[in-house]
Write an enzyme that holds these catalytic residues in place. Structure first.
Site: not given
Ligand SMILES: Cc1cc2nc3c(=O)[nH]c(=O)nc-3n(C[C@H](O)[C@H](O)[C@H](O)COP(=O)(O)OP(=O)(O)OC[C@H]3O[C@@H](n4cnc5c(N)ncnc54)[C@H](O)[C@@H]3O)c2cc1C
Length: 581
Positions: A432-434
């Protein structure tokens, strides 16, 4: 059994001895009254909260998980009480602006706080973790009315927030988002669409929730240039329920106490944050803060895994260890194979902490240095380092948790020892978060290549200069820097004739950058610790030994990363799939 002991001595070593941050604070009016003693007290209190209040909820929360019923989420037992104690302790406001009720302490202390929270209970820390990003986003881009209504409760932790980006067909590629925002006569918007995987989309820790939602205006251009950002609360200012529903939560591999929600926006009322079609830019204030926070999760898992593995290795007796004293069976910590794992963990964990705290200190300088050029340079450096931190530290978090499980042997594979939860929980941080692949492309293509490598070259200059002249490992650190510099130049040259090349090797480039920073961190640590170690200080002697281990055993990994980078020049075969005959 699994336990959390906050690494306070190591944290102080990085903040005070290695980075000399109290002197940096003294030079910034915002922190001029903060001294090392006060910072120590803050860390001590944070450690008390993390170990005594939060850590006891970790294993039980993993077993119990969240429950969803009729659109409402209940968090595991103990989460609400821990959150209440967190708010009562003033922790949400630690690094927020005093003008809006914050304590105005440096981002680096907030980083240390979140390292401890994530290590004590990653799932729980997901709820409070988004608060700071929402604060940044609103503080920088919110209208005066939105700030007036929402900033105070967010800073005080009365209301928590979410980040609503992902949709079923749109993950890494946010340009595909479909959620729509229709303007209303009163200046508000009606939001319609479905978001998935929204952390903390609903829960019982706070009465209200502030959703920050990416959506498209009716006339918006396609792709990411047509995204706008909206704030849609769970409870509207008149006290009624907004048309935001939590339609369910995911069953997942780890962080089971964190509710991962499907969110339906069914004509929900929202207000725009920032300019139309510039939503991604506004959201980036939140995403950059969240990325550093995710990096800290990687560090937290690696550190906790290492400490627990070390404790176990000192107690577990198996076989004769070559060279060990006393009668067999010896503690497995004496077996060279285990020593290699444990020392490599220590090297990567402690260097990771230097990297993370140094980046947080850059964020402090970018926001509060008195000199404009200094602020600009610090901002540029922090932007370059953010993807490296996010991907390198979270890759290490999962890999080192897995190695810790190896130290526990079969006992690690069963639930009761706790290390398998650490392996499961740490895995999400790479996604997550890229995803870490997207971070690597961000670093190489969007940041390093964007100016022909100039800012990256300047970063490498600073890395090289940070190791003092008499340092024992200075030549090794300088050699690591110049190898990466050469490889970067060769890569940028070759990319001119092969536009796919950077996308093939971005991961190796990021790993190589991370390893150079590890070598630099240990060269600096050795320079700081050499004298006290020679005088017989055991803490500093251990630092010098770890520095030597870094140079002898971990530095060669840079050679591998650079060789892989070079290997990426060969054309990459297409992946063909065949129907079964
Ligand atoms: C537990 C959990 C919590 C989450 N919390 C939130 C949240 O609070 N808010 C929110 O908005 N989202 C959240 N997410 C969503 C998360 O950010 C996405 O899962 C992530 O961005 C990846 O998107 P995706 O899952 O659709 O994978 P995809 O984008 O489909 O990617 C699949 C694979 O392809 C690779 N890939 C895709 N595009 C490229 C490319 N251009 N170059 C190279 N490789 C590529 C990816 O790296 C990945 O390995 C959460 C997800 C989970 C599982």
């Amino acid at each position: 059994m699994w336990q959390y002991d906050a690494p306070l001595r190591d944290m102080r070593y990085v903040i005070e001895d290695l980075l000399g941050l109290p002197a940096q604070w003294a030079a910034m009016p915002r922190f001029a009254e903060l001294d090392a003693d006060t910072a120590r007290q803050v860390l001590d209190e944070a450690a008390r909260f993390a170990t005594e209040v939060l850590a006891p909820t970790n294993a039980a929360g993993d077993t119990e998980g969240c429950t969803w019923r009729d659109g409402e989420v209940r968090t595991p037992r103990g989460y609400r009480e821990a959150y209440r104690a967190f708010v009562d302790g003033g922790w949400p406001a630690l690094a927020c602006d005093p003008e809006v009720g914050g304590q105005g302490l440096p981002a680096v202390l907030n980083a240390a706080l979140y390292e401890m929270l994530a290590a004590a209970n990653h799932a729980w820390s997901m709820y409070s973790g988004l608060l700071h990003g929402a604060y940044e986003c609103l503080h920088r881009h919110g209208s005066p009315e939105l700030k007036e209504r929402y900033l105070g409760p967010i800073v005080r932790g009365e209301w928590l927030s979410t980040m609503c980006l992902t949709e079923a067909h749109s993950g890494s590629d946010l340009g595909l988002l479909k959620t729509r925002a229709e303007p209303q006569a009163d200046g508000s918007y009606r939001l319609r669409g479905t978001k998935i995987f929204i952390s903390g989309g609903d829960h019982d820790l706070t009465d209200n929730l502030v959703h920050l939602v990416l959506a498209r205006l009716p006339d918006a251009p396609a792709g990411t240039k047509g995204l706008s950002l909206f704030l849609a609360p769970k409870i509207l200012p008149d006290g009624t329920r907004n048309a935001v529903r939590c339609d369910g939560i995911e069953k997942k591999m780890g962080i089971k106490g964190s509710a991962t929600c499907v969110m339906g926006f069914d004509g929900a009322t929202g207000w725009r944050v920032g300019e139309p079609n510039r939503g991604l830019a506004a959201m980036f204030a939140m995403m950059n803060s969240a990325r550093v926070q995710v990096a800290l999760q990687g560090l937290a898992h690696a550190d906790n895994a290492h400490r627990n593995a070390l404790r176990y290795a000192c107690e577990r007796l198996q076989s004769l260890a070559p060279g060990a004293e006393g009668a067999a069976p010896h503690a497995i910590v004496h077996h060279p194979a285990m020593r290699r794992i444990l020392m490599r963990q220590r090297v990567l964990v402690e260097a990771g902490r230097v990297m993370a705290y140094e980046a947080a200190a850059l964020i402090d300088r970018a926001d509060h240095a008195t000199d404009a050029d200094d602020r600009r340079l610090a901002h540029e450096r922090a932007a370059l380092l953010t993807p490296v931190l996010k991907a390198f530290l979270t890759d290490n978090g999962f890999a080192l948790a897995s190695e810790a499980l190896q130290v526990f042997g079969g006992h690690g594979y069963v639930h009761e020892w706790g290390v398998e939860q650490c392996v499961r929980d740490s895995r999400i941080a790479m996604i997550y978060e890229g995803t870490n692949e997207i971070q690597a492309i961000d670093l190489l293509v969007r940041k390093v290549m964007a100016d022909g490598g100039a800012a990256f070259d300047a970063l490498l200059d600073a890395v090289e200069a940070s190791v003092p002249a008499p340092a024992r490992h200075r030549a090794a650190a300088a050699d690591a820097v110049s190898r990466l510099r050469r490889a970067t130049r060769a890569l940028l040259d070759a990319a001119r004739g092969d536009p796919e090349l950077p996308y093939r090797v971005a991961g190796e480039f990021l790993r190589a950058t991370g390893l150079v920073l590890v070598v630099q961190a240990w060269a600096r640590a050795e320079a700081v610790s050499a004298a006290p170690a020679a005088a017989g200080d055991a803490f500093h002697l251990a630092k010098c030994e770890a520095a030597r281990h870094c140079m002898d055993y971990v530095r060669p990994e840079l050679g591998l990363a650079l060789a892989m980078l070079d290997a990426g020049r060969a054309p990459l075969a297409p992946v063909r799939s065949f129907e079964p005959a």
